[in-house]
Design a protein around this motif. Structure first.
Motif, PDB file in Angstrom:
ATOM      1  N   ALA A  91     -10.377   5.746   6.623  1.00 34.60           N
ATOM      2  CA  ALA A  91     -10.172   4.461   5.955  1.00 34.60           C
ATOM      3  C   ALA A  91     -11.145   3.435   6.515  1.00 34.60           C
ATOM      4  CB  ALA A  91      -8.737   3.975   6.130  1.00 34.60           C
TER       5      ALA A  91
ATOM      6  N   CYS B 277     -10.151  -6.457   2.630  1.00 35.06           N
ATOM      7  CA  CYS B 277      -9.101  -5.945   3.515  1.00 35.06           C
ATOM      8  C   CYS B 277      -8.414  -7.024   4.331  1.00 35.06           C
ATOM      9  CB  CYS B 277      -9.671  -4.881   4.450  1.00 35.06           C
ATOM     10  SG  CYS B 277     -10.839  -5.513   5.685  1.00 35.06           S
TER      11      CYS B 277
ATOM     12  N   GLY C  77     -12.090  -0.625   6.068  1.00 36.79           N
ATOM     13  CA  GLY C  77     -11.747  -1.934   5.524  1.00 36.79           C
ATOM     14  C   GLY C  77     -12.994  -2.796   5.423  1.00 36.79           C
TER      15      GLY C  77
ATOM     16  N   SER D 247       0.800  -1.224   0.000  1.00 36.81           N
ATOM     17  CA  SER D 247       0.000   0.000   0.000  1.00 36.81           C
ATOM     18  C   SER D 247       0.832   1.273   0.000  1.00 36.81           C
ATOM     19  CB  SER D 247      -0.982   0.000   1.174  1.00 36.81           C
ATOM     20  OG  SER D 247      -0.342  -0.309   2.393  1.00 36.81           O
TER      21      SER D 247
ATOM     22  N   GLN E 299      -3.136  -3.366   5.361  1.00 38.65           N
ATOM     23  CA  GLN E 299      -3.039  -2.252   4.414  1.00 38.65           C
ATOM     24  C   GLN E 299      -4.000  -1.127   4.797  1.00 38.65           C
ATOM     25  OE1 GLN E 299      -0.415  -2.924   2.705  1.00 38.65           O
ATOM     26  NE2 GLN E 299      -0.540  -5.092   3.258  1.00 38.65           N
ATOM     27  N   THR E 300      -5.154  -1.473   5.345  1.00 36.51           N
ATOM     28  CA  THR E 300      -6.132  -0.454   5.739  1.00 36.51           C
ATOM     29  C   THR E 300      -5.530   0.510   6.753  1.00 36.51           C
ATOM     30  OG1 THR E 300      -7.710  -2.300   5.643  1.00 36.51           O
ATOM     31  CG2 THR E 300      -8.571  -0.146   6.293  1.00 36.51           C
TER      32      THR E 300
ATOM     33  N   LEU F 251      -3.348   2.909   4.979  1.00 34.07           N
ATOM     34  CA  LEU F 251      -4.133   3.842   4.175  1.00 34.07           C
ATOM     35  C   LEU F 251      -4.756   4.935   5.038  1.00 34.07           C
ATOM     36  CD1 LEU F 251      -5.855   1.249   1.813  1.00 34.07           C
ATOM     37  CD2 LEU F 251      -4.081   2.892   1.158  1.00 34.07           C
TER      38      LEU F 251
ATOM     39  N   TYR G 253      -9.333   1.092  -2.707  1.00 33.25           N
ATOM     40  CA  TYR G 253      -8.102   0.308  -2.836  1.00 33.25           C
ATOM     41  C   TYR G 253      -8.518  -1.154  -2.869  1.00 33.25           C
ATOM     42  CZ  TYR G 253      -3.427  -1.524  -1.775  1.00 33.25           C
ATOM     43  OH  TYR G 253      -2.216  -2.194  -1.821  1.00 33.25           O
ATOM     44  N   MET G 254      -8.140  -1.862  -3.929  1.00 33.33           N
ATOM     45  CA  MET G 254      -8.536  -3.267  -4.042  1.00 33.33           C
ATOM     46  C   MET G 254      -7.362  -4.069  -4.592  1.00 33.33           C
ATOM     47  SD  MET G 254     -11.938  -5.035  -5.703  1.00 33.33           S
ATOM     48  CE  MET G 254     -11.491  -4.935  -7.439  1.00 33.33           C
ATOM     49  N   ARG G 255      -6.864  -4.953  -3.768  1.00 34.38           N
ATOM     50  CA  ARG G 255      -5.666  -5.717  -4.105  1.00 34.38           C
ATOM     51  C   ARG G 255      -6.035  -7.194  -4.237  1.00 34.38           C
ATOM     52  NH1 ARG G 255      -0.906  -7.680  -0.871  1.00 34.38           N
ATOM     53  NH2 ARG G 255      -2.213  -7.338   0.958  1.00 34.38           N
TER      54      ARG G 255
ATOM     55  N   ASP H 125     -10.967  -0.016   1.569  1.00 34.38           N
ATOM     56  CA  ASP H 125     -10.067  -1.121   1.238  1.00 34.38           C
ATOM     57  C   ASP H 125     -10.914  -2.374   1.069  1.00 34.38           C
ATOM     58  OD1 ASP H 125      -8.001  -2.934   0.996  1.00 34.38           O
ATOM     59  OD2 ASP H 125      -7.275  -2.695   3.053  1.00 34.38           O
TER      60      ASP H 125
ATOM     61  N   SER I 159      -0.099   3.625  -2.987  1.00 29.03           N
ATOM     62  CA  SER I 159      -0.636   4.960  -2.686  1.00 29.03           C
ATOM     63  C   SER I 159       0.056   6.030  -3.511  1.00 29.03           C
ATOM     64  CB  SER I 159      -0.483   5.267  -1.191  1.00 29.03           C
ATOM     65  OG  SER I 159      -1.267   4.403  -0.406  1.00 29.03           O
TER      66      SER I 159
END
Length: 239
Positions: free
Chosen positions: A73, A57, A75, A35, A62-63, A66, A121-123, A54, A39
């Motif tokens: 943020a 999450c 999650g 992240s 990562q949340t 962020l 944010y999406m991983r 996120d 970012s």
């Protein structure tokens, strides 16, 4: 519409069997690998005074990072057990966490009504979603963005399958953290290289920037090499 019972139970089982030890989940990498650089790619396009959500999450690693870059943020994860991990790990109360099924559009809309336009944010969520659910996951991203939000989405490419296959074929079988993924019926790298951008565009998302990267894992091969999964990232806005 909701995800299948099998899919939900696979994720609940995985997170219920996962301890609070950082990095026990193979994808639970330190933010410096994930992240933090992500970012830097997103922020030139995003309004950091908006919240960030996120999606997928997990335990919130990562949340929490962020939350230091955006005004707020949140999650979100399908798994109740994951959200429990995330809340327990966030001892400083830097972020918020909610259990939501991204395929449930009513639940996603209700979140957007509470937050307004948000960044996302999406991983690595689309690639391991069941094929019939991938359009709904992309639609959830579009719904949350509204007019002002921007998204950072990163997904495994087909080349990552080869890396995973090599790891699984090592003497003695897959490394322990990867074995746990397979044992719980999770199927990484399921989406094709062309499918991801097509699904994003079909959801009404416009690609502002994209590029190649690798998702750094917390597991190593037997020779000590860290597993890194070839991936592609996208910065997105709603059309």
């Amino acid at each position: 519409m909701d995800v299948s019972r099998r899919y939900r139970e696979s994720w609940e089982g995985f997170w219920a069997a996962t301890s609070d030890t950082p990095g026990e989940a193979i994808w639970d990498s330190d933010p410096s690998f994930t992240s933090v650089p992500d970012s830097e790619l997103l922020l030139p396009y995003a309004d950091a005074t908006l919240p960030v959500v996120d999606l997928g999450c997990g335990n919130g690693t990562q949340t929490r990072y962020l939350a230091t870059r955006f005004a707020r943020a949140i999650g979100v994860d399908l798994s109740h057990a994951a959200i429990e991990h995330a809340r327990g790990a966030d001892t400083a109360g830097t972020a918020e966490f909610e259990q939501i099924d991204l395929v449930d559009l009513d639940a996603v809309r209700a979140l957007r009504e509470r937050t307004g336009d948000t960044n996302v944010y999406m991983r690595a969520v689309i690639h391991q979603s069941e094929p019939q659910d991938r359009p709904a996951v992309a639609a959830a991203v579009a719904e949350l963005l509204g007019e002002r939000g921007r998204a950072f989405v990163v997904e495994l490419t087909s080349a990552s399958k080869e890396v995973l296959q090599r790891a699984a074929a090592e003497p003695g079988g897959p490394p322990p953290k990867l074995r746990r993924v397979f044992d719980h019926g999770l199927k990484p790298a399921g989406a094709g290289d062309e499918e991801v951008p097509e699904v994003l565009r079909a959801a009404g998302l416009r690609i502002l920037a994209d590029g190649d990267t690798a998702l750094v894992q917390t597991e190593q091969l037997r020779d000590g090499t860290r597993i890194e999964l070839p991936s592609r990232w996208y910065v997105l806005a709603r059309e």
